[in-house]
Design a protein around this motif. Structure first.
Motif, PDB file in Angstrom:
ATOM      1  N   LEU A 111       0.795  -1.231   0.000  1.00  0.00           N
ATOM      2  CA  LEU A 111       0.000   0.000   0.000  1.00  0.00           C
ATOM      3  C   LEU A 111       0.830   1.284   0.000  1.00  0.00           C
ATOM      4  O   LEU A 111       0.572   2.180  -0.792  1.00  0.00           O
ATOM      5  N   ALA A 115       0.310   4.475  -2.776  1.00  0.00           N
ATOM      6  CA  ALA A 115      -0.453   5.639  -2.321  1.00  0.00           C
ATOM      7  C   ALA A 115       0.182   6.918  -2.864  1.00  0.00           C
ATOM      8  O   ALA A 115       1.394   7.031  -2.925  1.00  0.00           O
TER       9      ALA A 115
ATOM     10  N   VAL C 299      -6.259   3.250  -4.452  1.00  0.00           N
ATOM     11  CA  VAL C 299      -6.377   1.948  -3.798  1.00  0.00           C
ATOM     12  C   VAL C 299      -7.281   1.031  -4.610  1.00  0.00           C
ATOM     13  O   VAL C 299      -6.990  -0.157  -4.789  1.00  0.00           O
ATOM     14  N   ASN C 306      -3.743  -5.491  -9.082  1.00  0.00           N
ATOM     15  CA  ASN C 306      -2.726  -6.100  -8.231  1.00  0.00           C
ATOM     16  C   ASN C 306      -2.145  -7.374  -8.816  1.00  0.00           C
ATOM     17  O   ASN C 306      -0.946  -7.591  -8.800  1.00  0.00           O
TER      18      ASN C 306
END
Lengths: 288, 369, 320
Positions: A111, A115, C299, C306
């Motif tokens: 993450l 970000a 996100v 991913n």
């Protein structure tokens, strides 16, 4: 002779690369040369310029702020490169073990890397905020290490370390990914052979893992140096008072007394260093 | 369908020659197999016909039209690849009709062809699956189907069966043979497997190091190989080659003296110029003397010591020494030889071949096969 | 096989994993927590707000009812005075409802989205053409171009900041809003093109060559084979590369700050957030909520891509 087929193929190849290469040429290669040209001029924001010869360079080399920013950059580079490499390696070894929720953990630790800088710097600023931040709460109220709440980011010296920590947090995942990919390709039987030879886990790490990772470590270190030499946003947005080279350049070019020629001169010198590093990367690392 | 003509084809990568001065006529409706060890230039030759490799020198004609400079997609060729090269994002159905659609066939033709091909190759129940969901054998059939659905001038096969296990390979070989007769297609088929070459080809082209060693029908090549390379490459187990001295009109090795004049198509005059020759005997042509009926042209190797017996069921392979070399014979289940036994083996001298010791070329005149 | 872990080793392993995950995630939790806290709650070190406070989000997303404008009591008394004309009251009210207090978050988000989206599309498209040629076709100067991409990929934006700005000034692009945005778009293109070419080049090299050959046998020209076979086949990777480019543009601050400073209406989120932070009405909950909302699309993109992203990044030597 059937060179027609070959000719057709190369014509198509050139046609396909033309747009991308044209844009890169126009907006990367040409600017690099233009930058060299500009470094011999006194350049204003509105585009007007006067030839000053090597003045920009001599002024720059006589400017203590320049050397200061080189020093800051070196500390920043050492701290971040060592930090990201070590933490990346540790994380890769950890995530290469089997345990429950491994996929979730693997996803979560990526993450920070994805970000946007802008959206996480304020979180970090809040953590170190002298009034409300958790850092001061823990250090002063819980652990009683000091009696005074400190503004770590407000002070350029301590801010440098916050910036380094932030960079490690933000960029170790990419080192981790490179290490993990390599670790997963290390044959299992190497470990088994070492275990049969009586190596304990530490010995296995030292004699099997590390030698296998040698080249990846070199790659990671070199890539970190190359990227971090140019790093701007992560430093500037978190602590604009930490004057690494790119930030010094930015101030020269766009803030206060604008001196774009001097900024161009800094960039030229920095580019030379960068080209040396890239050359090292292409010659030594990619050949492996 | 069309004929394919290769004229003086040369191919080299830089200074490295891959194919040297190759000439080949494939007739309309003929099934030609290129066979040879890996690196012999057979696949490169096929790919030059397809247009996937350029030709360094020479001409290729399809249907009497020179196509050297024609890009692959304008040659109207269908090809089956070794790794099948199925489009992974398309269903079996889409894979099969992709080329047909591209060629502008109308909906009715496409439907008809799809039905034909999927019935013939038993693909009906897989039509909506993706290649990833198929077994190796099924993928191979789809690859075949994709080529056969097309109405191509020439069909090319690049080792299409080499990724299958032995049983499936045999099965598909039979299928291809069946389809070939049904479609009567002009085809060039590349393989390193001599059994495929023998069973499938109307004609077989044996290649080595970029050179064509022999072109002929499978039986031509089996019975009349032009040199020791072809002789040993085709046929399994490989032909036994024994060096013999020429003493008068007799070929002499160990204690055996073979009357040369009894060998079919022998030219005694030219033979007399040699001191030694290589005697070629296929393992298949040995018989257990105890079982063979006596005949005028039969030569008997007596007192052979059996070193090893490999039982294959109906056949058995016998290993022994002949002229100081390991030799093999293939006998059938009627013979009961055992290891270490001494036996006699007979050979029909009409089936014996002679080769030049130095040039390795065949010494006999071409005769009736 | 590896030795089985003892209970102690297991505990240590889980502790280390937990520590690492907390280290990575804590700042995000801090942001989320603060964005939901009422100002009186900021000094509270706990991550869980005492009262859930959504005003920051409502305000940013324009969901705040206008009547809740915070009017000081003295002014309120003035407003309540029936002697005052309606016109005067409006003027007074306007002073509090506007005056830089409104942060057009939606507008900034839209700006950022549009430029990032266009950058992502153009970059992925151009990169796929070039990467295909470099990976698959033989043509002069091919290896020079492959190495050149690698080089360009490592030259950071900071080094080009001055010349690029001067170039856009010289050709007159910097003098209009449209020209400035176009300059910025071109700059984002070159910031993403090399990465995209690198990732796609590596991907194309993994596709068996025989697929194109099969397509050519099926009657496709080389170009058709690329369009009809290679591109559809590469959809997941193209999507990943698009996301990667999109995120780079979405996150970019340096050039946005250089080019867009004077065109407030066209600012992107990173620049706007920085402005918000340094402005007088910097309030933690608002900044954190804005951070959260900037973070969210990234996100989401990250979760979508991913699967291929991790592999694609490590194959490419990777920017970061």
């Amino acid at each position: 002779m059937s060179s027609v087929l070959i000719k057709n193929e190369s014509r198509l190849g050139l046609k396909l690369v033309a747009p991308a290469v044209g844009i890169i040429g126009l907006l990367v290669i040409y600017p690099i040369l233009f930058n060299l040209y500009l470094s011999f001029f006194d350049v204003q924001l509105n585009g007007s310029k006067t030839f000053v010869g090597l003045d920009n360079y001599t002024e720059l080399l006589g400017n203590p702020r320049y050397y200061h920013s080189i020093g800051v950059s070196i500390i920043y580079l050492i701290g971040t490169v060592v930090g990201t490499t070590v933490l990346g390696l540790a994380a890769a070894i950890l995530m290469n073990q089997t345990f429950r929720f491994r996929n979730l953990a693997r996803g979560l630790i990526l993450l920070p890397y994805f970000a946007p800088v802008i959206s996480v710097v304020f979180g970090w600023q809040f953590i170190f905020d002298p009034v409300n931040g958790i850092y001061n709460h823990v250090v002063v109220d819980v652990l009683h290490l000091t009696n005074e709440r400190e503004n770590l980011i407000g002070n350029p010296d301590s801010a440098l370390f916050v910036v380094i920590l932030f960079d490690i947090w933000k960029h170790f995942p990419i080192a981790y990914l490179l290490f993990l990919a390599k670790l997963q390709s290390v044959p299992k039987d190497l470990y088994e052979a070492a275990a049969i030879d009586g190596q304990n886990p530490w010995g296995r790490f030292w004699h099997v893992t590390l030698p296998e990772l040698k080249f990846v470590i070199a790659t990671v270190v070199l890539l970190r140096v190359i990227w971090n030499l140019n790093r701007f946003e992560d430093v500037y947005l978190l602590a604009p008072n930490v004057e690494t080279l790119p930030i010094f350049t930015y101030y020269q070019a766009f803030a206060g007394i604008v001196d774009q020629g001097a900024a161009a001169a800094i960039s030229v010198i920095q580019l030379l260093v960068l080209v040396g590093l890239i050359w090292l990367y292409v010659r030594k690392v990619l050949k492996w | 369908m069309s004929s394919v003509i290769l004229r003086n084809i040369n191919k080299s990568y830089g200074n490295l020659p891959i194919v040297k001065n190759l000439n080949l006529d494939v007739k309309d409706g003929e099934f030609v197999v290129l066979v040879g060890p890996s690196g012999c230039g057979k696949s490169t030759t096929l790919r030059m016909v397809a247009g996937l490799e350029d030709i360094t020198q020479g001409d290729i004609q399809i249907g009497n039209k020179t196509i050297n400079d024609l890009p692959p997609h304008k040659r109207n060729i269908a090809m089956v690849f070794q790794n099948y090269a199925l489009y992974p994002h398309m269903s079996v159905r889409e894979n099969i009709v992709f080329g047909l659609k591209k060629s502008g066939a109308d909906a009715a033709t496409i439907k008809q062809r799809l039905t034909d091909v999927s019935e013939m190759l038993k693909l009906n129940e897989y039509l909506d699956r993706k290649p990833a969901d198929l077994s190796g054998g099924q993928r191979q059939r789809v690859a075949m189907g994709r080529a056969l659905a097309r109405d191509a001038d020439v069909y090319l096969f690049d080792e299409p069966l080499s990724n299958l296990d032995a049983k499936l390979r045999h099965h598909m070989r039979t299928e291809i043979a069946r389809i070939q007769h049904q479609y009567n297609m002009t085809a060039i088929y590349v393989t390193h497997d001599q059994i495929e070459a023998m069973t499938l080809g109307d004609r077989v082209v044996v290649m080595r190091d970029g050179i064509v060693e022999q072109v002929g029908t499978p039986m031509d090549i089996y019975l009349q190989p032009t040199n020791t390379f072809v002789a040993t490459f085709i046929g399994s187990p490989a032909m036994n080659l024994i060096e013999a001295k020429l003493e008068g009109e007799e070929l002499v090795f160990d204690q055996y003296r073979i009357p040369a004049a009894k060998i079919a198509n022998v030219d005694m005059h030219s033979l007399s110029a040699h001191d030694t020759v290589l005697v070629g005997i296929r393992p298949d042509f040995f018989e257990d003397s105890a079982l063979s009926s006596p005949s005028d042209n039969l030569f008997e190797f007596n007192d052979i010591q059996v070193d090893l017996v490999e039982n294959l069921g109906f056949d058995k392979e016998i290993l022994f020494k002949l002229g100081g070399e390991d030799a093999k014979a293939r006998l059938d289940l009627r013979s009961h030889v055992k290891r270490q036994e001494h036996i006699s083996l007979s050979v029909d001298l009409n089936r014996v071949l002679l080769f030049d010791t130095s040039t390795q070329g065949m010494l006999l005149n071409a005769g009736e096969v | 096989m590896m030795n089985k872990r003892t209970p102690l080793q297991s505990v240590i392993l889980y502790a280390l994993v937990l520590a690492l995950v907390i280290f990575c995630v804590f700042p995000f939790l801090q942001i989320l927590s603060t964005s939901l806290k009422h100002p009186i709650d900021w000094g509270n070190p706990s991550l869980i707000p005492r009262i859930l406070h959504l005003d920051a989000y409502k305000e940013l997303l324009g969901l705040m009812p206008p009547k809740e404008i915070d009017v000081p009591a003295s002014i309120q008394r003035l407003l309540d005075n029936p002697a005052l004309s309606a016109e005067k009251k409006q003027m007074l009210l306007a002073k509090f409802s506007s005056g830089g207090d409104v942060f057009p978050f939606g507008r900034y988000m839209l700006n950022t989205f549009v430029i990032s989206f266009i950058t992502g599309i153009c970059s992925t498209f151009l990169a796929s053409l070039a990467a295909y040629a470099i990976a698959r076709l033989r043509f002069p100067a091919q290896s020079l171009m492959a190495n050149g991409v690698l080089f360009v990929y490592m030259v950071g934006g900071v080094l080009l900041m001055v010349p690029l700005y001067q170039m856009s000034v010289n050709v007159g692009l910097a003098s209009s809003a449209g020209g400035t945005i176009f300059s910025l778009f071109l700059i984002y293109l070159i910031q993403t093109l090399p990465v995209a070419m690198y990732m796609l080049g590596n991907y194309f090299r993994t596709i068996p060559f025989s697929l194109e050959e099969a397509a050519m046998m099926d009657g496709c020209s080389r170009v058709e084979a690329f369009w009809r076979i290679i591109m559809p086949l590469s959809k997941p990777m193209l999507f990943t590369v698009f996301i990667y480019c999109f995120v780079i543009a979405w996150n970019e601050y340096l050039f946005a700050s250089v080019f867009l400073k004077q065109y407030q209406d066209f600012q992107t989120l990173p620049l706007a957030l920085q402005t918000l932070f340094t402005s007088k009405n910097a309030i933690w909950d608002r900044i954190m909520a804005a951070s959260m909302l900037t973070l969210l699309p990234v996100v989401i993109c990250f979760m979508l891509a991913n699967k291929h992203l991790s592999g694609g990044l490590t194959d490419g030597g990777v920017k970061g």
